[in-house]
Design a protein around this motif. Sequence first.
Motif, PDB file in Angstrom:
ATOM      1  N   SER A   1       0.836  -1.206   0.000  1.00  0.00           N
ATOM      2  CA  SER A   1       0.000   0.000   0.000  1.00  0.00           C
ATOM      3  C   SER A   1       0.870   1.255   0.000  1.00  0.00           C
ATOM      4  O   SER A   1       0.523   2.255  -0.631  1.00  0.00           O
ATOM      5  CB  SER A   1      -0.978   0.001   1.182  1.00  0.00           C
ATOM      6  OG  SER A   1      -0.307   0.120   2.409  1.00  0.00           O
TER       7      SER A   1
ATOM      8  N   THR B   1       2.094   1.768  -3.450  1.00  0.00           N
ATOM      9  CA  THR B   1       0.962   2.204  -4.271  1.00  0.00           C
ATOM     10  C   THR B   1       0.724   3.696  -4.124  1.00  0.00           C
ATOM     11  O   THR B   1       0.542   4.403  -5.125  1.00  0.00           O
ATOM     12  CB  THR B   1      -0.311   1.419  -3.884  1.00  0.00           C
ATOM     13  OG1 THR B   1      -0.073   0.031  -4.089  1.00  0.00           O
ATOM     14  CG2 THR B   1      -1.510   1.864  -4.693  1.00  0.00           C
TER      15      THR B   1
ATOM     16  N   LEU C   1      -5.874  -2.209  -0.122  1.00  0.00           N
ATOM     17  CA  LEU C   1      -4.741  -2.885   0.507  1.00  0.00           C
ATOM     18  C   LEU C   1      -4.706  -2.640   2.010  1.00  0.00           C
ATOM     19  O   LEU C   1      -4.354  -3.540   2.787  1.00  0.00           O
ATOM     20  CB  LEU C   1      -3.428  -2.443  -0.147  1.00  0.00           C
ATOM     21  CG  LEU C   1      -3.210  -2.930  -1.587  1.00  0.00           C
ATOM     22  CD1 LEU C   1      -2.007  -2.229  -2.219  1.00  0.00           C
ATOM     23  CD2 LEU C   1      -3.056  -4.437  -1.640  1.00  0.00           C
ATOM     24  N   GLN C   2      -5.088  -1.443   2.429  1.00  0.00           N
ATOM     25  CA  GLN C   2      -5.163  -1.161   3.859  1.00  0.00           C
ATOM     26  C   GLN C   2      -6.204  -2.067   4.531  1.00  0.00           C
ATOM     27  O   GLN C   2      -5.953  -2.619   5.605  1.00  0.00           O
ATOM     28  CB  GLN C   2      -5.538   0.308   4.093  1.00  0.00           C
ATOM     29  CG  GLN C   2      -4.512   1.303   3.603  1.00  0.00           C
ATOM     30  CD  GLN C   2      -3.366   1.454   4.562  1.00  0.00           C
ATOM     31  OE1 GLN C   2      -3.526   1.940   5.668  1.00  0.00           O
ATOM     32  NE2 GLN C   2      -2.194   1.003   4.157  1.00  0.00           N
TER      33      GLN C   2
ATOM     34  N   PHE D   1      -4.955   1.600  -2.856  1.00  0.00           N
ATOM     35  CA  PHE D   1      -4.337   1.855  -1.550  1.00  0.00           C
ATOM     36  C   PHE D   1      -5.318   1.541  -0.421  1.00  0.00           C
ATOM     37  O   PHE D   1      -4.986   0.836   0.528  1.00  0.00           O
ATOM     38  CB  PHE D   1      -3.873   3.310  -1.443  1.00  0.00           C
ATOM     39  CG  PHE D   1      -3.436   3.700  -0.060  1.00  0.00           C
ATOM     40  CD1 PHE D   1      -2.156   3.400   0.383  1.00  0.00           C
ATOM     41  CD2 PHE D   1      -4.292   4.356   0.813  1.00  0.00           C
ATOM     42  CE1 PHE D   1      -1.742   3.737   1.662  1.00  0.00           C
ATOM     43  CE2 PHE D   1      -3.900   4.701   2.090  1.00  0.00           C
ATOM     44  CZ  PHE D   1      -2.619   4.387   2.513  1.00  0.00           C
TER      45      PHE D   1
END
Length: 192
Positions: free
Chosen positions: A59, A62, A102-103, A99
């Motif tokens: 992330s 990214t 992914l978090q 992002f």
Amino acid sequence: MMAATNNKEPQRIHPHKFTLWVAMGSIIMMFAGLTSAYIVKRSQSNWLEFSLPFVFWYSTATIIISSITVQLSLKAFIAREMKQYRTLIGITAFLGVLFISLQLVGFYNLESRGIPLFGVKSNSATSFLGIITGLHIVHVLAGVIAILVLFIKAYFSKIKNYSSVPLEIISTYWHFVDILWIYLFIFFNWPR
């Protein structure tokens, strides 16, 4: 001989840019307060030590790449390379969503390892992580929405406004949330 006088007025900052800088100052103070509270709370005996999931590295990469694409989109807009601008602003929005995704995968990873962020079984260490990164995600989401508005306008607006101010503001904000995440990522990974 008469001396030349300088009649130029001082350059003023655009009101929207000034408002953004004030908002970013407020956001900095909020995150400084939260990370300070994290440091104070970390000294308690029941503090849970855990490592962040590796997906947070992805992330981070990214959001750094998205900062590059938003800057390139601004450059393309100023050069009136509209096709390239549309592509780059779209990629930036996609990377912002990636992002955030992914978090959330990272949060799920913690939950699956038996490290809940919130609730009865959580620890203040994980709750701080959830609150601080969650607030950052909200700020990234706000940026993604603003970028999507520009993306939609780039394709569907009948009025062609070539003012770069909105994109400059969004670009500045996007770089800000990027730098903020890098700070938070280093902060959470700093050896204790």
